[in-house]
Design an enzyme around this catalytic site. Structure first.
Site, PDB file in Angstrom:
ATOM      1  CD  GLU A 228     -35.771  70.969 -13.840  1.00  0.00           C
ATOM      2  OE1 GLU A 228     -35.144  70.144 -13.441  1.00  0.00           O
ATOM      3  OE2 GLU A 228     -35.301  72.281 -14.024  1.00  0.00           O
TER       4      GLU A 228
ATOM      5  CG  HIS B  14     -41.319  73.039 -20.879  1.00  0.00           C
ATOM      6  ND1 HIS B  14     -40.966  73.500 -22.033  1.00  0.00           N
ATOM      7  CD2 HIS B  14     -40.105  72.604 -20.219  1.00  0.00           C
ATOM      8  CE1 HIS B  14     -39.615  73.625 -22.355  1.00  0.00           C
ATOM      9  NE2 HIS B  14     -39.013  73.236 -21.087  1.00  0.00           N
TER      10      HIS B  14
HETATM   11  N1  ACO Z   1     -48.410  75.217 -11.688  1.00  0.00           N
HETATM   12  C1  ACO Z   1     -49.529  76.029 -11.605  1.00  0.00           C
HETATM   13  N2  ACO Z   1     -49.869  77.028 -12.628  1.00  0.00           N
HETATM   14  C2  ACO Z   1     -48.793  77.194 -13.549  1.00  0.00           C
HETATM   15  C3  ACO Z   1     -47.762  76.278 -13.641  1.00  0.00           C
HETATM   16  C4  ACO Z   1     -47.728  75.567 -12.518  1.00  0.00           C
HETATM   17  N3  ACO Z   1     -46.352  74.670 -12.683  1.00  0.00           N
HETATM   18  N4  ACO Z   1     -47.189  76.604 -14.996  1.00  0.00           N
HETATM   19  C5  ACO Z   1     -47.904  77.429 -15.395  1.00  0.00           C
HETATM   20  N5  ACO Z   1     -48.951  77.962 -14.678  1.00  0.00           N
HETATM   21  C6  ACO Z   1     -49.895  78.816 -14.952  1.00  0.00           C
HETATM   22  C7  ACO Z   1     -49.425  80.491 -14.602  1.00  0.00           C
HETATM   23  O1  ACO Z   1     -49.751  80.654 -13.191  1.00  0.00           O
HETATM   24  C8  ACO Z   1     -50.130  81.384 -15.457  1.00  0.00           C
HETATM   25  O2  ACO Z   1     -51.414  81.413 -15.199  1.00  0.00           O
HETATM   26  P1  ACO Z   1     -52.077  82.766 -15.049  1.00  0.00           P
HETATM   27  O3  ACO Z   1     -51.752  83.450 -16.259  1.00  0.00           O
HETATM   28  O4  ACO Z   1     -53.556  82.504 -15.002  1.00  0.00           O
HETATM   29  O5  ACO Z   1     -51.385  83.546 -13.930  1.00  0.00           O
HETATM   30  C9  ACO Z   1     -50.041  80.218 -16.957  1.00  0.00           C
HETATM   31  O6  ACO Z   1     -50.104  78.992 -16.457  1.00  0.00           O
HETATM   32  C10 ACO Z   1     -48.905  80.532 -17.854  1.00  0.00           C
HETATM   33  O7  ACO Z   1     -47.719  80.669 -16.942  1.00  0.00           O
HETATM   34  P2  ACO Z   1     -46.498  81.370 -17.638  1.00  0.00           P
HETATM   35  O8  ACO Z   1     -45.418  81.663 -16.562  1.00  0.00           O
HETATM   36  O9  ACO Z   1     -46.872  82.522 -18.575  1.00  0.00           O
HETATM   37  O10 ACO Z   1     -46.205  80.174 -18.959  1.00  0.00           O
HETATM   38  P3  ACO Z   1     -44.784  79.938 -19.309  1.00  0.00           P
HETATM   39  O11 ACO Z   1     -44.935  79.641 -20.506  1.00  0.00           O
HETATM   40  O12 ACO Z   1     -43.550  80.814 -19.094  1.00  0.00           O
HETATM   41  O13 ACO Z   1     -44.539  78.553 -18.335  1.00  0.00           O
HETATM   42  C11 ACO Z   1     -42.911  77.784 -16.756  1.00  0.00           C
HETATM   43  C12 ACO Z   1     -43.364  77.978 -18.363  1.00  0.00           C
HETATM   44  C13 ACO Z   1     -42.456  78.948 -16.306  1.00  0.00           C
HETATM   45  C14 ACO Z   1     -41.769  76.766 -16.881  1.00  0.00           C
HETATM   46  C15 ACO Z   1     -43.977  77.281 -15.810  1.00  0.00           C
HETATM   47  O14 ACO Z   1     -44.995  76.184 -16.484  1.00  0.00           O
HETATM   48  C16 ACO Z   1     -43.775  77.129 -14.664  1.00  0.00           C
HETATM   49  O15 ACO Z   1     -43.375  78.124 -13.700  1.00  0.00           O
HETATM   50  N6  ACO Z   1     -43.541  75.844 -13.745  1.00  0.00           N
HETATM   51  C17 ACO Z   1     -43.161  75.332 -12.562  1.00  0.00           C
HETATM   52  C18 ACO Z   1     -41.731  75.613 -12.665  1.00  0.00           C
HETATM   53  C19 ACO Z   1     -40.859  74.563 -13.093  1.00  0.00           C
HETATM   54  O16 ACO Z   1     -41.139  73.355 -12.981  1.00  0.00           O
HETATM   55  N7  ACO Z   1     -39.732  74.783 -13.871  1.00  0.00           N
HETATM   56  C20 ACO Z   1     -39.048  73.808 -14.715  1.00  0.00           C
HETATM   57  C21 ACO Z   1     -39.146  74.119 -16.146  1.00  0.00           C
HETATM   58  S1  ACO Z   1     -38.310  73.030 -17.059  1.00  0.00           S
HETATM   59  C22 ACO Z   1     -36.856  73.665 -17.342  1.00  0.00           C
HETATM   60  O17 ACO Z   1     -36.838  75.063 -17.585  1.00  0.00           O
HETATM   61  C23 ACO Z   1     -35.657  73.037 -17.290  1.00  0.00           C
END
Ligand code: ACO
Length: 377
Positions: free
Chosen positions: A312, A258
């Site tokens: 989620e 998140h």
């Molecule tokens: N699984 C694996 N790796 C992850 C995940 C995950 N769920 N979430 C983040 N990471 C990793 C990314 O790959 C990235 O690594 P890298 O830079 O080595 O490639 C790093 O963590 C940071 O990722 P960002 O996308 O920059 O981080 P952000 O703060 O934007 O992440 C997000 C938040 C977009 C929700 C992310 O955790 C994600 O994509 N999760 C999965 C989708 C999800 O469950 N979304 C619902 C969120 S809750 C809501 O919005 C209501």
């Protein structure tokens, strides 16, 4: 009038865009409250209608106010004929979220003039489930079920989808989900809503933009992907290999991570406890086994990222346990979030200034000449 700071913050992370009295999101501590009321207490004690009052009017309702608001919302559930005609012109099999976005946009028939008002907010909250349920029923070649004013918001939603009065436990589980998802500070969809409103535009245009933002898989589009992941894993014993392979491919595990929370999402904790009583034993055992495997795997494979269970994950388990198919997970999230959108709309227009961030230009320097071969004579 200071100069632009010109600090690039990709994804606007840590940028504070203003002040709000609606919801507090404590990302480091795992806290969420609406106007000072902790989310777990609201899920235990409040109705969705009570939370709508809290969000839109800024305080919990007195008993007579709650009765009036509940009746008022119920009285606003019908959608205008023009919206019905738009919905009925859509292909029946169209994805419910696409239909919902089109139906929401069709609400803008002149009856939502700018600036947004509290009454418009109530109309948006009350009508959104109705237009969604109409499309879902038509897609299944089933008769449209009109709203029932004697049912609460959550129970009526299930009634319009199924034509059956839900039992109290099912309706309450959904109502708790709606309360937990009703608002979440400056999330991407609410930001989109506020950007649109800041230009002097209207609530329906802003909510339609917000719904477009909510749809994406890293925001509200995740829960169907959580269900698909659990289906693909199938049984607890398959979780280690499946998760190991997914992370080795650099895939994301939906339902984890998140932007705000660097600890467990407080909504996930409450939804987990709802899932313990609402979900089937098999599904719950699978979800818990996958979570037990995913958390240490994320810690190992994405070091320093602080990835925990988000709303989620158990949200998907709760929604399927109340009988909703995955295609309705994100639309149901939107049904909840219309309450927060309405509250943020009122707050935005009460102290508006155009939202217009800057960007660092890193393209070619000025002074280039347009190619003669494509120049107009
Ligand atoms: N699984 C694996 N790796 C992850 C995940 C995950 N769920 N979430 C983040 N990471 C990793 C990314 O790959 C990235 O690594 P890298 O830079 O080595 O490639 C790093 O963590 C940071 O990722 P960002 O996308 O920059 O981080 P952000 O703060 O934007 O992440 C997000 C938040 C977009 C929700 C992310 O955790 C994600 O994509 N999760 C999965 C989708 C999800 O469950 N979304 C619902 C969120 S809750 C809501 O919005 C209501």
């Amino acid at each position: 009038m200071g100069a632009a700071p010109h600090v690039a913050a990709k994804g606007l992370e840590h940028i504070v865009m203003g002040e709000s009295t609606i919801a507090y999101v404590g990302g480091e501590t795992g806290e969420l409250h609406y106007r000072g009321f902790p989310i777990a207490d609201l899920a235990r004690s409040a109705s969705f209608e009570g939370v709508v009052h809290l969000l839109l009017r800024g305080r919990p309702p007195a008993p007579d106010e709650l009765d009036r608001l509940t009746a008022d919302l119920a009285a606003r559930r019908s959608v205008p004929d023009g919206v019905v005609r738009v919905l009925d012109a859509l292909p029946p099999g169209l994805d419910p979220l696409e239909a919902m976005r089109t139906g929401m946009s069709a609400l803008g028939d002149g009856s939502f003039p700018a600036p947004p008002t509290l009454e418009q907010g109530l109309d948006l909250i009350a009508r959104t489930p109705t237009l969604l349920a109409r499309h879902v029923r038509r897609s299944r070649h089933e008769a449209v079920v009109p709203p029932r004013p004697d049912l609460g918001h959550a129970a009526n939603y299930l009634w319009m989808l199924t034509g059956e009065e839900p039992d109290a436990a099912r309706a309450r589980a959904l109502e708790q989900y709606l309360i937990l998802l009703a608002d979440h500070g400056m999330n991407a969809s609410t930001f989109a809503l506020r950007v649109v409103l800041s230009t002097g535009s209207d609530l329906v245009s802003a909510a339609t933009a917000a719904l477009g933002a909510l749809k994406g898989p890293v925001h509200g589009g995740a829960p169907a992907l959580v269900a698909a992941m659990l289906d693909a894993i199938g049984r607890p014993a398959a979780a280690p290999a499946w998760i190991g392979n997914a992370l080795a491919r650099r895939d994301r595990l939906y339902g984890f991570g998140h932007r705000a929370y660097k600890t467990e999402d407080p909504r996930a904790i409450v939804l987990h406890s709802i899932a313990r009583s609402a979900a089937s034993a098999d599904r719950l055992a699978l979800a818990e086994a996958v979570e037990r495997e995913a958390l240490p795997a994320l810690y190992r494979e994405r070091p320093g990222r602080r990835l925990f269970t988000n709303v989620e994950y158990y949200g998907a388990v709760v929604l399927e346990s109340v009988g909703l198919p995955p295609a309705l997970f994100t639309p149901t999230f939107a049904v909840a979030r219309t309450a927060g959108w309405a509250a943020h709309a009122l707050e935005q227009v009460a102290d508006n200034r155009l939202i217009r961030p800057d960007v660092s230009y890193v393209g070619p320097a000025a002074g280039r000449s347009w190619p003669a071969e494509v120049a107009r004579a």
